[in-house]
Write an enzyme that holds these catalytic residues in place. Sequence first.
Site, short mmCIF file in Angstrom:
data_model
loop_
_atom_site.label_atom_id
_atom_site.label_comp_id
_atom_site.label_asym_id
_atom_site.label_seq_id
_atom_site.Cartn_x
_atom_site.Cartn_y
_atom_site.Cartn_z
N SER A 12 0.84 -1.19 0.00
CA SER A 12 0.00 0.00 0.00
C SER A 12 0.88 1.24 0.00
O SER A 12 1.66 1.45 0.95
CB SER A 12 -0.89 0.03 1.24
N HIS A 37 -1.21 -1.22 -4.36
CA HIS A 37 -2.47 -0.88 -3.70
C HIS A 37 -2.52 0.63 -3.44
O HIS A 37 -1.62 1.19 -2.81
CB HIS A 37 -2.57 -1.64 -2.39
N ASP A 39 -4.73 3.66 -1.83
CA ASP A 39 -5.80 3.97 -0.88
C ASP A 39 -6.37 5.37 -1.11
O ASP A 39 -5.71 6.36 -0.82
CB ASP A 39 -5.28 3.87 0.55
N MET A 41 -8.96 8.08 0.05
CA MET A 41 -9.75 8.43 1.23
C MET A 41 -10.32 9.84 1.06
O MET A 41 -9.60 10.74 0.63
CB MET A 41 -8.88 8.37 2.48
N HIS A 70 -8.36 1.13 -3.94
CA HIS A 70 -9.27 0.88 -2.81
C HIS A 70 -9.96 2.20 -2.45
O HIS A 70 -9.34 3.11 -1.91
CB HIS A 70 -8.44 0.36 -1.63
N MET A 72 -12.17 4.40 -0.32
CA MET A 72 -12.80 4.63 0.99
C MET A 72 -13.49 5.99 0.89
O MET A 72 -13.05 6.96 1.50
CB MET A 72 -11.74 4.58 2.08
N MET A 141 -11.48 -6.15 5.39
CA MET A 141 -10.64 -5.23 6.15
C MET A 141 -10.22 -5.88 7.47
O MET A 141 -11.08 -6.40 8.21
CB MET A 141 -11.36 -3.92 6.44
N GLY A 146 -8.75 3.86 7.28
CA GLY A 146 -8.44 5.26 7.45
C GLY A 146 -6.98 5.57 7.70
O GLY A 146 -6.51 6.66 7.41
N ASP A 176 -6.55 -6.51 4.23
CA ASP A 176 -5.91 -5.20 4.25
C ASP A 176 -5.90 -4.62 5.66
O ASP A 176 -6.95 -4.39 6.25
CB ASP A 176 -6.72 -4.27 3.31
N GLY A 177 -4.67 -4.40 6.20
CA GLY A 177 -4.55 -3.77 7.51
C GLY A 177 -3.83 -4.67 8.49
O GLY A 177 -4.27 -5.78 8.79
N GLY A 198 1.25 -2.17 4.08
CA GLY A 198 1.84 -0.85 3.93
C GLY A 198 3.09 -0.73 4.79
O GLY A 198 4.22 -0.91 4.31
C1 DX5 Z 1 -6.19 1.50 5.63
C2 DX5 Z 1 -5.77 1.15 4.23
C3 DX5 Z 1 -4.65 0.16 4.17
C4 DX5 Z 1 -3.38 0.59 4.90
C5 DX5 Z 1 -2.61 -0.62 5.34
O1 DX5 Z 1 -7.43 2.07 5.62
O2 DX5 Z 1 -6.85 0.67 3.47
O3 DX5 Z 1 -4.36 -0.19 2.83
O4 DX5 Z 1 -2.60 1.40 4.09
O5 DX5 Z 1 -1.50 -0.24 6.08
P1 DX5 Z 1 -0.78 -1.22 7.12
O6 DX5 Z 1 -0.33 -2.42 6.33
O7 DX5 Z 1 0.34 -0.39 7.64
O8 DX5 Z 1 -1.80 -1.58 8.16
ZN ZN Z 2 -6.39 -0.25 1.50
#
Ligand code: DX5
Ligand code: ZN
Length: 227
Positions: A12, A37, A39, A41, A70, A72, A141, A146, A176-177, A198
């Site tokens: 990510s 990936h 993100d 937001m 992705h 959000m 998730m 976020g 993810d996460g 990430g």
């Molecule tokens: C959070 C994102 C993830 C995030 C993951 O809302 O959708 O993609 O970047 O980061 P890590 O792997 O550090 O939890």
């Molecule tokens: Zn994500």
Amino acid sequence: MRFDRSIKIAPSILSADFADFGAEIQAIEAQGADWVHVDVMDGHFVPNLTFGPPAVKAFRPHVKTVMDVHLMISPVDAYIDAYAAAGADILTAHVEAGPHIHRTLQAIRGAGMKAGVALNPGTPPEAAAPLMDMADLVLVMTVNPGFGGQKFIDMTGKIAAIRAMIGDRPIHIQVDGGITPDTAPLVARAGADSLVAGSAVFRGGSVANPAPYGDNIRAIRAAAAAG
Ligand code: DX5
Ligand code: ZN
């Protein structure tokens, strides 16, 4: 063609150097990333704000693998064509983002992209059941969306339930996460094949010193394979 259910690592770029996305994307791909990936937001659906279609369009020329976007954001439908024009390969919307997820997935496929549906930790697996013929990917998730760097929330029961629901259909299960070499075996064993990470990928490395990116990606992949 057999559906590729092998483990895929999707770093990510939320954890990348925001001042150097092009080079960061090239670095993670050179170090073994399978997908990239992205993100998105909107500061409304989630309490954080990242980037929109213009930035995603700027990332596109640097992505040689799969651009996995992705969303959000809420609402979603008004932006689908813009992300198609920006070059998204996979566009994932949250089932909680609005009342018409079935129509949203139809529109994503209609715009020529693969359609993903994401479930927040509080949403039951059954929410995905009516969408099995509309989705190319189900994102479970494993944090409340976020932010990067959060602690993993165990969703292995939900992953296994969705894996059973999918059967032989060509649908990826993405998580993810909080994915690390410690949590990767749990989610892989439960049935996930696409692992977003990430902080665990970007930790300790940089564009000038990308070798740790490769070490981190290999460690997550090996742990998942051993799961
Ligand atoms: C959070 C994102 C993830 C995030 C993951 O809302 O959708 O993609 O970047 O980061 P890590 O792997 O550090 O939890
Ligand atoms: Zn994500």
